[in-house]
Motif scaffolding. Structure first.
Motif, PDB file in Angstrom:
ATOM      1  N   ASP A   1      10.287 -51.520 -11.314  1.00  0.00           N
ATOM      2  CA  ASP A   1       9.787 -51.927 -12.640  1.00  0.00           C
ATOM      3  C   ASP A   1      10.368 -53.290 -13.037  1.00  0.00           C
ATOM      4  OD1 ASP A   1       8.439 -49.528 -12.745  1.00  0.00           O
ATOM      5  OD2 ASP A   1       9.758 -48.595 -14.239  1.00  0.00           O
TER       6      ASP A   1
ATOM      7  N   GLU B   1       9.432 -58.179 -21.907  1.00  0.00           N
ATOM      8  CA  GLU B   1       9.755 -56.878 -22.509  1.00  0.00           C
ATOM      9  C   GLU B   1       9.860 -55.776 -21.445  1.00  0.00           C
ATOM     10  OE1 GLU B   1       7.443 -55.763 -25.914  1.00  0.00           O
ATOM     11  OE2 GLU B   1       8.490 -53.830 -26.076  1.00  0.00           O
ATOM     12  N   ALA B   2       8.920 -55.752 -20.497  1.00  0.00           N
ATOM     13  CA  ALA B   2       8.975 -54.726 -19.441  1.00  0.00           C
ATOM     14  C   ALA B   2      10.248 -54.896 -18.606  1.00  0.00           C
ATOM     15  CB  ALA B   2       7.732 -54.830 -18.552  1.00  0.00           C
TER      16      ALA B   2
ATOM     17  N   ARG C   1      13.291 -53.682 -20.781  1.00  0.00           N
ATOM     18  CA  ARG C   1      13.334 -52.221 -20.943  1.00  0.00           C
ATOM     19  C   ARG C   1      13.806 -51.547 -19.656  1.00  0.00           C
ATOM     20  NH1 ARG C   1      11.912 -50.707 -25.716  1.00  0.00           N
ATOM     21  NH2 ARG C   1      10.426 -51.978 -26.866  1.00  0.00           N
TER      22      ARG C   1
ATOM     23  N   GLU D   1      17.615 -52.265 -19.112  1.00  0.00           N
ATOM     24  CA  GLU D   1      18.508 -51.445 -19.953  1.00  0.00           C
ATOM     25  C   GLU D   1      18.527 -49.998 -19.453  1.00  0.00           C
ATOM     26  OE1 GLU D   1      18.921 -52.160 -24.386  1.00  0.00           O
ATOM     27  OE2 GLU D   1      18.040 -50.146 -24.373  1.00  0.00           O
ATOM     28  N   ALA D   2      17.357 -49.488 -19.048  1.00  0.00           N
ATOM     29  CA  ALA D   2      17.288 -48.114 -18.537  1.00  0.00           C
ATOM     30  C   ALA D   2      18.128 -47.969 -17.265  1.00  0.00           C
ATOM     31  CB  ALA D   2      15.829 -47.733 -18.263  1.00  0.00           C
TER      32      ALA D   2
ATOM     33  N   ARG E   1      16.744 -54.773 -31.979  1.00  0.00           N
ATOM     34  CA  ARG E   1      15.415 -54.416 -31.463  1.00  0.00           C
ATOM     35  C   ARG E   1      14.595 -53.680 -32.521  1.00  0.00           C
ATOM     36  NH1 ARG E   1      17.048 -52.709 -26.331  1.00  0.00           N
ATOM     37  NH2 ARG E   1      16.417 -50.553 -26.645  1.00  0.00           N
TER      38      ARG E   1
ATOM     39  N   LEU F   1      13.522 -59.030 -29.432  1.00  0.00           N
ATOM     40  CA  LEU F   1      13.553 -58.485 -28.072  1.00  0.00           C
ATOM     41  C   LEU F   1      14.895 -58.819 -27.422  1.00  0.00           C
ATOM     42  CD1 LEU F   1       9.989 -58.953 -26.569  1.00  0.00           C
ATOM     43  CD2 LEU F   1      11.064 -56.882 -27.479  1.00  0.00           C
TER      44      LEU F   1
ATOM     45  N   PHE G   1      17.972 -56.714 -24.918  1.00  0.00           N
ATOM     46  CA  PHE G   1      18.239 -55.509 -24.128  1.00  0.00           C
ATOM     47  C   PHE G   1      19.645 -55.618 -23.557  1.00  0.00           C
ATOM     48  CE2 PHE G   1      13.750 -56.403 -24.199  1.00  0.00           C
ATOM     49  CZ  PHE G   1      13.205 -55.178 -24.559  1.00  0.00           C
TER      50      PHE G   1
END
Ligand code: PMV
Length: 339
Positions: free
Chosen positions: A230, A241-242, A245, A248-249, A281, A286, A288
Motif C-alpha cells: 500500500d 494520503e494513502a 495512512r 502510520e498503520a 488530522r 494531513l 501521519f
C-alpha cells in the motif's frame, strides 16, 4: 612498522576514503529476521532517505594498527559498536585482499543510537568508505548488500529518495535495496525528538524478542507485506494520503507486536506527540506518525503544513527539539575527507 602490526601487510601509504550518508525513515517497517545469520528481513520495507541529518565516516587501512579501531563522535566507541564495525571490515578484507586493520572515525550531527536511525546512516557510510579505501569498485547495490548484513535499514541509506528492501536474496546471496520511482515531491518529515539518550533495547534484540515471544508476531508477518504494498502504491501514484495512512498503520502494527513482547520504545512524550498528530488530522491537516526503535515521533506531512505541524509538536510536553527534514541523497564519497 610498529610492534604488533600485521607482518604481512604492506608498509607505506595509508589507504583512506571518507563517505557521507543520511538516515532513512521506514514508511513500511522492517521488523523481524527471516535469517538471523545473514540478516535477511522477514518482511519487505520501504523508506525515505532524509536530508538534514548526516553521518560522516573515514576509513583508513593502516599497517601500524594491530586491530580495527573506531572513534564515534570524538570518543572511543563501545566494545559492541567496535565489534559490529570490525565484522563489516573483515568482510571487506576478505573481498579485497586488503590485510591491514582500519582506523574508523565517524560522527553524526544527531543523537547516536537513540532511534534516529544512526545505524542506518552509520553502516551505509562505513560500507561505502571501507570498500573504496580497500580499492573495491563496487556498484551501489553491492555496497547496499554489504551494509544490509550489518543493519538491514542501512541497505536503504545507500540510495536517495524512496527506497525498497525485499526479503529474497538472489542465488548469489545478494540482497540489496533499490530506488522506487516516486511522485511525492512535497513529502516532508518533521521529527519530534523526545530523548537525547541511547535507547535501552537495540533493534536486533527488540525484534528477536518480538519474534520469539510476541503473541502478535504472526499477525505482524501477515499484515506487513500488504501495508508495504500500500505504501509503495501510494508513493508511486503520488497519493500522499494513502501513503501516510499505510505508513502510520505499519508503524502501529510493528509497535503493537513489539509491545506484546514487552519491548516498549515509547515514553510519555511519544504518546503525547502521537495524540497531537491525531488531533491535527481530526482538524483537517494531513499528518501521519511513525516511530522506530526509539521514542521519537516522525511526522509525515506536506511542505505546506510543515510550519503548523512543527509548531504543534514544539508545544508537546517532553518534546525536546523538532527537526524539519525532506527527502535526501544516497550515500556518497566525500573527496574532502574528514573535517
Ligand atoms: O536496521 P536495524 O537493525 O537498525 O533495524 C531497523 C528497524 C526499524 O528502524 C524499526 C524499522 C526500519 O525498517 O528501519
Amino acid at each position: 612498522m610498529s610492534p604488533g602490526a600485521d607482518p604481512g601487510a604492506m608498509p607505506g601509504k595509508v589507504a583512506e576514503a571518507t563517505a557521507i550518508a543520511h538516515p532513512n525513515i521506514a514508511l513500511a517497517k522492517y521488523w523481524g529476521k527471516r535469517d538471523v545469520a545473514s540478516n535477511v528481513p522477514a518482511v519487505p520495507s520501504l523508506s525515505v532517505t532524509l536530508a538534514g541529518m548526516r553521518t560522516r565516516t573515514t576509513v583508513a587501512f593502516d599497517a601500524a594498527l594491530h586491530e580495527d579501531v573506531l572513534t564515534l563522535g570524538g570518543r572511543e566507541a563501545s566494545p559492541e559498536a567496535r565489534a559490529r564495525a570490525a565484522t563489516l571490515l573483515a568482510r571487506v578484507r576478505d573481498a579485497s585482499g586488503e590485510r591491514r586493520f582500519a582506523r574508523v572515525v565517524s560522527d553524526n550531527d544527531f543523537p547516536t543510537a537513540s532511534g534516529l536511525a544512526s545505524s542506518a546512516s552509520g553502516f551505509a557510510a562505513l560500507a561505502l568508505a571501507a570498500t573504496r579505501a580497500a580499492g573495491l569498485d563496487w556498484n551501489p547495490a553491492r555496497v547496499s548488500d554489504l551494509a544490509r548484513r550489518s543493519s538491514a535499514s542501512a541497505a536503504r541509506s545507500l540510495f536517495g529518495g524512496f527506497v525498497a528492501l525485499g526479503t529474497e536474496p538472489g542465488s548469489d546471496g545478494v540482497l540489496a535495496a533499490e530506488s522506487v520511482p516516486a511522485a511525492l515531491p512535497d513529502l516532508r518529515v518533521v521529527v519530534a525528538v523526545t530523548s537525547e539518550g541511547a535507547k535501552a533495547t537495540n533493534s536486533t534484540s527488540g525484534m528477536l524478542r518480538t519474534q520469539e515471544t510476541s503473541p502478535f508476531y504472526r499477525a505482524w508477518l501477515d499484515v506487513a507485506p500488504r501495508l508495504c504494498a500500500d505504501v509503495r502504491a501510494g508513493v508511486v501514484a503520488g497519493d500522499f494520503e494513502a501513503t501516510g495512512r499505510a505508513a502510520e498503520a505499519s508503524a502501529l502494527a510493528m509497535h503493537a507486536s513489539a509491545i506484546a513482547a514487552g519491548v516498549v520504545y515509547w515514553n510519555g512524550a511519544t504518546l503525547e506527540a502521537l495524540r497531537t498528530v491525531f488531533d491535527l488530522r481530526a482538524r483537517g491537516t494531513l499528518a501521519f506518525a511513525t516511530m522506530d526503535a526509539g521514542p521519537h515521533v516522525k511526522v509525515i506531512t506536506r511542505d505546506a503544513d510543515v510550519a503548523l505541524v512543527a509548531t504543534c509538536l514544539r508545544s508537546v510536553p517532553g518534546v525536546l527539539r523538532v527537526l524539519e527534514t525532506s527527502p535526501g541523497e544516497g550515500a556518497r564519497l566525500d573527496p574532502e575527507g574528514h573535517r
